[in-house]
Design a protein around this motif. Structure first.
Motif, PDB file in Angstrom:
ATOM      1  N   UNK A   9      -8.269 -11.878   3.844  1.00 45.71           N
ATOM      2  CA  UNK A   9      -7.187 -11.055   3.925  1.00 45.71           C
ATOM      3  C   UNK A   9      -7.285  -9.750   3.682  1.00 45.71           C
ATOM      4  N   UNK A  10      -6.465  -8.703   3.981  1.00 45.46           N
ATOM      5  CA  UNK A  10      -6.551  -7.390   3.810  1.00 45.46           C
ATOM      6  C   UNK A  10      -5.922  -7.455   2.409  1.00 45.46           C
ATOM      7  N   UNK A  11      -6.584  -6.789   1.375  1.00 48.57           N
ATOM      8  CA  UNK A  11      -5.824  -6.368   0.089  1.00 48.57           C
ATOM      9  C   UNK A  11      -5.579  -5.128  -0.126  1.00 48.57           C
ATOM     10  N   UNK A  12      -5.720  -4.233   0.789  1.00 51.32           N
ATOM     11  CA  UNK A  12      -5.617  -2.781   0.327  1.00 51.32           C
ATOM     12  C   UNK A  12      -5.090  -2.024   1.776  1.00 51.32           C
ATOM     13  N   UNK A  13      -4.094  -1.122   1.613  1.00 48.14           N
ATOM     14  CA  UNK A  13      -3.687  -0.450   2.810  1.00 48.14           C
ATOM     15  C   UNK A  13      -4.624   1.018   2.755  1.00 48.14           C
ATOM     16  N   UNK A  14      -5.488   1.157   3.604  1.00 49.31           N
ATOM     17  CA  UNK A  14      -6.245   2.388   3.763  1.00 49.31           C
ATOM     18  C   UNK A  14      -5.509   3.678   3.890  1.00 49.31           C
ATOM     19  N   UNK A  15      -4.248   3.564   4.368  1.00 50.33           N
ATOM     20  CA  UNK A  15      -3.410   4.947   4.380  1.00 50.33           C
ATOM     21  C   UNK A  15      -2.469   4.890   3.241  1.00 50.33           C
ATOM     22  N   UNK A  16      -2.734   4.232   2.180  1.00 51.46           N
ATOM     23  CA  UNK A  16      -1.904   4.482   0.978  1.00 51.46           C
ATOM     24  C   UNK A  16      -2.427   5.511   0.059  1.00 51.46           C
ATOM     25  N   UNK A  17      -2.435   6.675   0.687  1.00 51.49           N
ATOM     26  CA  UNK A  17      -3.003   8.010   0.050  1.00 51.49           C
ATOM     27  C   UNK A  17      -2.039   8.973   0.090  1.00 51.49           C
ATOM     28  N   UNK A  18      -0.813   8.634   0.186  1.00 54.67           N
ATOM     29  CA  UNK A  18       0.233   9.634   0.365  1.00 54.67           C
ATOM     30  C   UNK A  18       0.380  10.748  -0.514  1.00 54.67           C
ATOM     31  N   UNK A  19       0.221  10.250  -1.958  1.00 49.87           N
ATOM     32  CA  UNK A  19       0.151  11.382  -2.970  1.00 49.87           C
ATOM     33  C   UNK A  19      -0.940  12.357  -2.984  1.00 49.87           C
ATOM     34  N   UNK A  20      -2.198  11.777  -2.472  1.00 51.38           N
ATOM     35  CA  UNK A  20      -3.134  12.912  -2.253  1.00 51.38           C
ATOM     36  C   UNK A  20      -3.251  13.543  -1.178  1.00 51.38           C
ATOM     37  N   UNK A  21      -2.350  13.126  -0.162  1.00 54.24           N
ATOM     38  CA  UNK A  21      -2.100  13.951   0.931  1.00 54.24           C
ATOM     39  C   UNK A  21      -1.300  15.127   0.739  1.00 54.24           C
TER      40      UNK A  21
END
Length: 324
Positions: A9-21
């Motif tokens: 199962x995928x445990x992390x969203x690779x695009x969960x970097x909106x704050x860093x964006x």
């Protein structure tokens, strides 16, 4: 680098970097703004005065001319930026923006701000670094994402609300902004990668071994691959009886033959047909089971649920759609 194993199962969203964006956007804006300020003061004329009132009068004079010149009163100094310099300033800032957001991004995967924030722009389907064309399309669509232009409200709202945190430029270029660790490593993005669903393997598809060698074909259907019997079926004992070479002996009392002759009107029952064996339906390569594609150097298979051809990705450990 941590790899994603099939069926885990995928445990992390690779695009969960909106704050860093957002942090990267601020850095890129400050770089462009700093270059513009330096260019303005380097192209402006400087007049040093001892009387602040004189500096005020000089600026009032330029304002009265109304020819587009800009005068800045600093009490002891007066900066005058002529209107003709705005064209040069515009071209300079445009060149810096293209260099940072398109050229550098297409080489490294991100602008200077994104490099500092640890995020990269990747192709949505392969997770490879986005090339020049995709980076240029993302940059040119900042015109729409930056509306109403004094602050990028459109891109901010869309990035927060959309699956994969994509803005207009990302939707058009089919790109994602991910953590730098995911460059070249395809991963599931909730709401974007609908092919794999909750796991790294599409439902209903063949699940090959993690390290399947190219020369090892997938297991065949035991029914379809069963060898055909080489022994012919048993013959009809009546139909296969040898024909006598001598006529049968006649009855000594009557002189009639011992074998009854067929009479007119008699019907002869046909020999029973042999039972039809169970024939396995012909297996369709790539549809009923995966097949090796020499051109793509990978296994391919038709997915009836998605109605699309899928390719097995060794690096990502999952089935992905074949690029059209």
């Amino acid at each position: 680098m941590e790899t994603i194993e099939p069926n885990d199962p995928v445990t992390a969203d690779p695009t969960a970097v909106f704050g860093r964006r957002c942090f990267a956007y601020v850095i890129d804006f400050l770089i462009l703004f700093s270059v513009g300020v330096i260019a303005v003061f380097s192209m402006a004329t400087l007049d040093e005065v001892d009387d602040p009132a004189l500096a005020t009068q000089i600026c009032e004079h330029y304002e009265a001319l109304d020819n587009g010149d800009v005068c800045v009163d600093l009490d002891s100094a007066v900066f005058v930026f002529e209107a003709d310099g705005f064209n040069t300033l515009f071209l300079l800032t445009l060149a810096i923006a293209v260099l940072n957001s398109v050229v550098i991004s297409s080489i490294t995967g991100g602008s200077l701000g994104k490099l500092a924030a640890g995020v990269r722009v990747v192709d949505q389907s392969t997770f490879d670094k986005a090339g020049f064309g995709k980076q240029f399309l993302r940059w040119i669509l900042l015109i729409a994402d930056s509306f109403p232009w004094f602050i990028p409200v459109t891109g901010l709202i869309l990035g927060l609300a959309s699956k994969g945190h994509r803005r207009i430029g990302d939707f058009a270029a089919k790109t994602l902004v991910v953590d730098k660790e995911y460059v070249g490593v395809p991963a599931l993005v909730p709401g974007v990668d609908e092919v794999a669903g909750p796991t790294t393997t599409a439902p209903g598809l063949w699940d090959p071994p993690v390290q399947a060698p190219p020369s090892q074909p997938p297991a065949a259907d035991p029914i379809a691959s069963a060898p055909v019997a080489t022994q012919p079926p048993a013959a009809d004992p009546i139909a296969s009886a040898p024909i006598a070479t001598q006529p049968p002996a006649a009855d000594p009392a009557t002189g009639a033959s011992a074998v009854a002759e067929p009479q007119a009107g008699d019907t002869v029952a046909p020999a029973p047909a042999p039972e039809a064996g169970c024939q396995a339906e012909a297996q369709q390569p790539g549809v009923d089971a995966p097949m090796w594609d020499e051109a793509r150097d990978a296994y391919i298979q038709w997915d009836p649920e998605l109605e699309a051809w899928m390719e097995w990705s060794e690096s990502g450990g999952r089935w992905i759609p074949i690029s059209q």
